[in-house]
Scaffold this active site. Structure first.
Site, short mmCIF file in Angstrom:
data_model
loop_
_atom_site.label_atom_id
_atom_site.label_comp_id
_atom_site.label_asym_id
_atom_site.label_seq_id
_atom_site.Cartn_x
_atom_site.Cartn_y
_atom_site.Cartn_z
CB CYS A 105 7.90 -9.57 -5.53
SG CYS A 105 8.39 -8.56 -4.14
NE ARG A 137 3.44 -8.69 -10.21
CZ ARG A 137 2.75 -9.68 -9.65
NH1 ARG A 137 1.82 -10.29 -10.33
NH2 ARG A 137 2.98 -10.05 -8.43
CD1 TRP A 158 5.70 -3.62 -3.04
CD2 TRP A 158 6.03 -2.16 -4.67
NE1 TRP A 158 5.01 -2.49 -2.72
CE2 TRP A 158 5.19 -1.58 -3.69
CE3 TRP A 158 6.39 -1.41 -5.79
CZ2 TRP A 158 4.69 -0.28 -3.81
CZ3 TRP A 158 5.89 -0.12 -5.90
CH2 TRP A 158 5.05 0.42 -4.93
CG ASN A 194 6.85 -12.99 -5.49
OD1 ASN A 194 7.96 -12.48 -5.58
ND2 ASN A 194 6.01 -13.12 -6.50
N GLY A 195 6.26 -12.85 -1.05
CA GLY A 195 5.57 -13.14 0.21
C GLY A 195 6.35 -12.58 1.39
CD GLU A 215 -11.66 7.70 -0.08
OE1 GLU A 215 -11.23 8.86 0.13
OE2 GLU A 215 -11.18 6.94 -0.93
CE LYS A 272 -11.39 6.62 -4.59
NZ LYS A 272 -10.61 7.04 -3.51
CD GLU A 326 -10.51 9.80 -7.18
OE1 GLU A 326 -9.50 10.39 -7.58
OE2 GLU A 326 -10.50 9.06 -6.19
CG HIS A 339 -25.19 24.49 11.21
ND1 HIS A 339 -25.71 25.35 12.14
CD2 HIS A 339 -25.07 23.29 11.82
CE1 HIS A 339 -25.88 24.70 13.29
NE2 HIS A 339 -25.49 23.45 13.12
CE LYS A 355 -2.24 5.07 -7.41
NZ LYS A 355 -3.56 4.94 -6.79
O1 M6R Z 1 0.07 9.40 -2.79
P1 M6R Z 1 -0.85 10.13 -1.81
O2 M6R Z 1 -1.52 9.21 -0.88
O3 M6R Z 1 -0.10 11.21 -1.08
O4 M6R Z 1 -1.92 10.82 -2.72
C1 M6R Z 1 -2.86 11.69 -2.15
C2 M6R Z 1 -3.98 12.01 -3.12
O5 M6R Z 1 -3.46 12.60 -4.28
C3 M6R Z 1 -4.79 10.77 -3.50
O6 M6R Z 1 -5.32 10.14 -2.38
C4 M6R Z 1 -5.93 11.15 -4.45
O7 M6R Z 1 -6.88 11.91 -3.76
C5 M6R Z 1 -6.56 9.90 -5.07
N1 M6R Z 1 -6.83 10.13 -6.45
C6 M6R Z 1 -7.82 9.50 -4.42
O8 M6R Z 1 -8.44 8.45 -5.05
#
Ligand code: M6R
Length: 618
Positions: A2, A27, A80, A106-107, A491, A495, A498, A514, A613
């Site tokens: 917020c 934001r 938010w 906010n909070g 993960e 990271k 990507e 394997h 995103k």
């Molecule tokens: O909004 P979501 O959590 O459903 O999104 C899932 C994936 O698209 C998301 O985690 C994607 O892999 C990110 N870019 C990872 O950093």
């Protein structure tokens, strides 16, 4: 998160508020509102909610065109949603029963449920579902109890009755030039421009008008009038004002001085974990999940769990599988959401399907959950966005409280998801009686330490940079882990690929022999999760296998674990925590490693190529 803006003593109150709100837009928000005090008996209040992609600020600006001229003070807010859906009624400002005061906040007010009940018993009418509205009525109460008390005193007394975090701004029609502000945890800054005094939750909202700020500290109250700023503590002791000048441009200010949003968001992770835990552990140590629309009996009847998710959310779900199976003794299957509905899963009314999605809009996960409902399964969603499509369609929602994430790579939302999922796993265990009470107490204590441990892991950024430098020339990376280290490895690899566009693959370490070990040759960089979780010894045997083939080994290890360090060319140190909580801490240096390598390669970490995103196409 917020945003707050407020002003007194300006000839352009409306313009200052709307400009400030526009500056806070980046934001993320789902509704917005303003209140103006012009000398009449009640403030003029307008609220608007964003719907179907519209911007509520545009609606708000149109509505405020009808404002009577001559506003002497005003407050504005972008919301938010956390407590209460993103509706117009829940949007701030909130007013008291008499309409004398209006406030924005906010909070999180942690004891809002008990306060609302007490206020309603005393005859107050609360109109929204928010935790914020209690503040307006508490202040009203204090003003009525002591008619000699002005707004500042009433705010102080009201705040003595609340627990939680707050940044608030209040206006009073009985004192039209006055704005009272107060903070605990959530930030507030004050700015001055001639006679006008401005207040905001963060610097970008004011940057177009001033570069000179006073930062309000925790448990301080500010009394703002044209040309005057008086700051005191919540106990009434005077506080000297210390001015601070910023020379940031707007973009830097939005990033709070961080180089990019990803870095800012990684540093918000301790708060994201703490906020996601807040309110969920009752004082007697039991767990409460208040957004659950499934009854405890329905949850007790569950005999099988499916988790569906994509990307980082899938990795959070995979870590949760270990926790739910171990603590709650329920069988868990986990699926990449895009595969789930095409594989004819066997579901019935006793199946709980957990959808994990920060956005709550990812189409693959949404469709998977629709498939689950078709089979009468119970659907529970973990989402960071209140009222997202998944949240609206689910039987129950457990919200993460990470605030909006702007960087495309999931960081703080990922940690918040893992936090919400361990809370859920413990809740299921509590319902099913699969843990001894003393075990639960120990686990809750360990859970409470997570924000501090994440903060310690984050502080090691400099050490991570040195490790990143040592492996920067490598074109490819292998990540390995066992047990809960396996989702962390996945993960870490995601990271890295990507953000840096380098080849990075994650494997369960036991699977190396394997096939994947064929990739290892002298100099291959292998990153292993070697914290002291259940399969540490087996993990170290796998590390020995790659070392003997000449790999350069980087290990994530617990502080002081020299035995592990001796098997590594470089170590990423993290504080130890309970084994099933470890992914929440262990993933942090891998986020930093990916970030640093991407920066070495000159890449835009906030907007990696080809990625969005929110993925709303199948
Ligand atoms: O909004 P979501 O959590 O459903 O999104 C899932 C994936 O698209 C998301 O985690 C994607 O892999 C990110 N870019 C990872 O950093």
């Amino acid at each position: 998160m917020c945003g707050i803006i407020a002003v007194t003593g300006s000839d352009d109150t409306v313009e200052v508020l709307l400009d400030g709100l526009a500056m806070l837009e980046y934001r993320g928000y789902d509704s917005a509102g303003v209140a103006l005090v012009a000398g009449g008996p009640v403030p003029s209040v307008w609220r608007a909610r964003a719907a179907n992609g519209t911007r509520s600020l545009e609606d708000l600006a149109k509505a405020v065109e009808s404002a009577p001229p001559g506003a002497r003070s005003g407050i504005g807010h972008t919301r938010w949603a956390t407590h209460g859906r993103p509706t117009e009624t829940n949007a701030h400002p909130h007013v008291d029963c008499t309409g004398r005061i209006a406030l924005v906040h906010n909070g999180i007010i942690e004891n809002h449920t008990e306060l609302s009940a007490a206020l309603e018993d005393a005859g107050h009418v609360l109109e929204s579902e928010t935790d914020t509205e209690v503040l307006a009525h508490l202040i009203e109460d204090e003003l009525a109890t002591d008619r000699t008390a002005g707004l500042v005193v009433a705010v102080r007394r009201a705040l003595a009755r609340v627990r939680g975090a707050f940044a608030l701004a209040v206006v009073d029609t009985a004192d039209p030039d006055l704005v009272v502000a107060a903070r605990r945890v959530s930030p507030l800054v004050i700015g001055r421009l001639g006679e006008a005094v401005l207040l905001a939750s963060d610097i970008p909202a004011l940057l177009a008008r001033t570069r000179d700020f006073f930062v309000l500290d925790d448990d301080q109250v500010a009394e703002l009038r044209p040309g005057s700023i008086v700051v005191t503590t919540l106990d009434g002791a005077p506080v000297p004002l210390v001015a601070r000048t910023v020379d940031w441009d707007l973009d830097a200010a939005r990033k709070d001085g961080y180089e990019d949003f990803m870095s800012k968001e990684m540093h918000q992770q301790p708060a994201a974990v703490a906020d996601t835990l807040r309110d969920r552990v009752l004082p007697d140590g039991r767990l409460a999940l208040d957004e659950m629309r499934l009854s405890d009996d329905e949850l007790r009847a569950v005999d099988k769990v499916f988790i569906v998710a994509c990307g980082s959310s899938y990795h959070a779900g995979l870590a949760a599988k270990y926790a739910i199976e171990h603590w709650a003794r329920l069988p868990v299957e986990i699926d990449i959401a895009s595969e789930f509905r095409y594989r004819d899963p066997v579901l019935d009314a006793h199946t709980l399907v957990i959808g994990v999605s920060q956005s709550g809009e990812t189409v693959d996960t949404l469709q998977a959950l629709r498939e689950a409902r078709r089979w009468n399964a119970k659907v529970l969603v973990i989402s960071n966005v209140v009222d997202s499509s998944m949240a609206r369609e689910a039987d129950a929602v457990l919200y993460t409280r990470a605030g909006p994430e702007i960087g495309v790579a999931a960081t703080k939302t990922h940690l918040a998801q893992m936090t919400a999922l361990v809370v859920l796993a413990l809740y299921l265990a509590q319902l099913r009686g699969t843990l001894y009470p003393e075990e639960t107490v120990q686990l809750l204590a360990a859970m409470g330490e997570l924000p501090a441990k994440v903060a310690v892991a984050l502080d090691r950024g400099g050490d991570v940079a040195a490790v990143a430098r040592s492996v920067a020339a490598s074109p490819s990376f292998i990540f390995i882990g066992r047990h809960v280290g396996y989702p962390v490895a996945l993960e870490g690899a995601l990271k890295l690929k990507e953000l840096s566009y380098l080849r990075a693959e994650g494997f369960p370490a036991g699977e190396l022999k394997h096939g994947p070990i064929a990739l290892v040759e002298p100099g291959t960089v292998v990153i292993g999760i070697a914290t002291r979780t259940r399969l540490w010894e087996k993990m170290m045997a796998n590390v020995a296998e790659v070392r003997s083939r000449g790999a350069t080994v980087v290990l994530v290890a617990n502080d002081g674990d020299e035995e592990t360090a001796r098997q590594a060319d470089a170590v990423l140190w993290v504080p130890p925590t309970g084994p099933l909580f470890a992914p929440i801490v262990d993933v942090v240096p891998l986020q930093q490693l990916a970030y640093t390598l991407a920066r070495f390669h000159g890449l835009d970490v906030d907007r990696p190529r080809n990625l969005a995103k929110v993925v709303t196409v199948e």
